[in-house]
Write an enzyme that holds these catalytic residues in place. Sequence first.
Site, mmCIF file in Angstrom:
data_model
loop_
_atom_site.group_PDB
_atom_site.id
_atom_site.type_symbol
_atom_site.label_atom_id
_atom_site.label_comp_id
_atom_site.label_asym_id
_atom_site.label_seq_id
_atom_site.Cartn_x
_atom_site.Cartn_y
_atom_site.Cartn_z
ATOM 1 N N LYS A 35 40.615 35.260 70.564
ATOM 2 C CA LYS A 35 40.111 36.646 70.534
ATOM 3 C C LYS A 35 39.635 37.049 71.925
ATOM 4 C CE LYS A 35 38.375 37.069 65.808
ATOM 5 N NZ LYS A 35 37.187 37.274 64.992
ATOM 6 N N PHE A 147 25.927 51.680 61.057
ATOM 7 C CA PHE A 147 26.432 52.612 60.039
ATOM 8 C C PHE A 147 27.808 53.140 60.423
ATOM 9 C CE2 PHE A 147 21.786 52.705 59.923
ATOM 10 C CZ PHE A 147 21.554 52.395 58.586
ATOM 11 N N ASN A 203 24.961 52.309 51.838
ATOM 12 C CA ASN A 203 26.306 51.975 51.367
ATOM 13 C C ASN A 203 26.400 52.088 49.845
ATOM 14 O OD1 ASN A 203 27.459 51.681 53.820
ATOM 15 N ND2 ASN A 203 27.739 49.460 53.736
ATOM 16 N N LYS A 246 35.674 62.450 47.235
ATOM 17 C CA LYS A 246 37.141 62.461 47.072
ATOM 18 C C LYS A 246 37.499 61.481 45.960
ATOM 19 C CE LYS A 246 37.996 62.638 51.696
ATOM 20 N NZ LYS A 246 38.132 61.453 52.473
ATOM 21 N N GLY A 248 39.846 59.298 43.427
ATOM 22 C CA GLY A 248 41.058 58.517 43.681
ATOM 23 C C GLY A 248 41.020 57.193 42.958
ATOM 24 N N GLY A 252 37.436 50.533 48.738
ATOM 25 C CA GLY A 252 37.733 49.160 49.155
ATOM 26 C C GLY A 252 37.073 48.912 50.493
ATOM 27 N N CYS A 255 32.948 46.517 53.272
ATOM 28 C CA CYS A 255 31.517 46.828 53.171
ATOM 29 C C CYS A 255 31.071 47.295 51.790
ATOM 30 C CB CYS A 255 31.165 47.879 54.216
ATOM 31 S SG CYS A 255 31.651 47.382 55.862
ATOM 32 N N ARG A 322 41.238 44.260 54.238
ATOM 33 C CA ARG A 322 40.204 43.583 53.438
ATOM 34 C C ARG A 322 39.806 44.412 52.218
ATOM 35 N NH1 ARG A 322 35.864 42.195 57.945
ATOM 36 N NH2 ARG A 322 36.683 44.153 58.768
#
Length: 425
Positions: A35, A147, A203, A246, A248, A252, A255, A322
């Site tokens: 990395k 955040f 969250n 929204k 749907g 996912g 977090c 993820r």
Amino acid sequence: MKILIIGTGYVGLATGIAFAKKGNKVFFYDKVKQKIKLLGSGRLFFYEPQIQSALIELLNTPSISFHYDIREIPKDVDAIFICVGTPILRNGSTNLNAMISALHEIEKNFIANTTIVIKSTINPKDYAEIQKNISLERFHLAVNPEFLSEGNALEDTLKPARIVIGTNDEYAKNVLEKLYDSFDAPKIFTDPLSAIIIKYASNSFLAVKISFINEIANLSEKIGASIDDIALGIGLDPRIGREFLKAGIGFGGSCLPKDTKNISKYAKELGQELRIIEAAYKINERQYKIVIEKLNKHLGSLNSRKIAIFGLSFKGNTDDLRNSVSLKIISELQKEGAVLKLHDYKSFEKAKKIFRNLLISNDPYTVSKGTEAIIITTDWKDYQTLDWTRIKQLMSGNLVVDGRNILDKNILRSLGFWYEGIGRK
Ligand code: UGA
């Protein structure tokens, strides 16, 4: 100031680059040599355009440097930000391995009086564990949750809605006050546990909003009402707000699912159920099934049916897979024997490593060819401007299930598609 950032994911890079842009000298450290080498050559290992261009701008200037040997970093840095991953285990508790290892490296390599700042998301029990792994007589400790939203990581860090600093240590408070002085945002100075809960509650609240609107969308679908109008009608009330309404196939990412599960487990251990947050999580766990039900309704058995998946990442403008709802849908459809072709603009290369036997492309037209149905699983804006007339000609069927409600249903219907949204008339 001299700042060390430990961990070079979204949070570490966005935080460090923001501090560098504000005139500080920033050292980035990551154990993973690959990395660091990649970053040192100006490349990211994920798609995040704002960070990418800032990295190129700052590379080879004295403002930033990348290291995989912590001994190269001056011993007298003013603050060390720990931005390592804190994933959760299957049972919902936090995996603190990377955090503890970072604390041990700090203990070994840095002089007394340095301020250690926890940016990674940790719960109160984790915080107690952290305190046990660092000598508080030598170091100053603070919690400073982040955040940022993926896809807009640097902008969110440079212009945050608020900065939360949780510490009982006056010295650490002063260091962070000085560091954040030039950031034009409301600053909340509080104790560490309150700072931690601000992060989880934020969250969780976003997750609750999404699951709330998804439940209303499911009701709206049953009675033939329009979720777009309903969300607008609710959201225009400033006490509610339009964001995160929204409807749907659910939330996912790395977090919202993780944090709602983690804080619920933590509270349960204390004998308190967080019923609203748990409900938001549970609703989300099954919301994606609505897509399968719609496919079954139109196609019957899905065995050998040719289906295109539009979108693999957990949301648009990122290549992050993820906890992507798209992957859950793919796995369910594979179980039912469907023949799948996958599209994504940015995560298609990453996806090739997971789905070795499927056709995966960044060209939506190639993926559409010969399919009976297309499912929109990620809110890439680009799907709105595709040549849907051409797609209709390429497909063998005409079903579009828009799991993110991003397409204009009237246009699609006028082109001869059988369009299904979520909670749309
Ligand atoms: C989230 C929070 O929004 C950030 O504030 C926080 O800093 C971050 O987690 C974190 O803890 O690090 P992120 O995971 O990047 O950010 O993604 P969001 O933009 O929150 O979206 C999460 C999911 O909710 C996506 O799958 C998205 O498609 C879905 N979503 C979002 C909806 O289904 N409906 C909406 O109205 C909004």
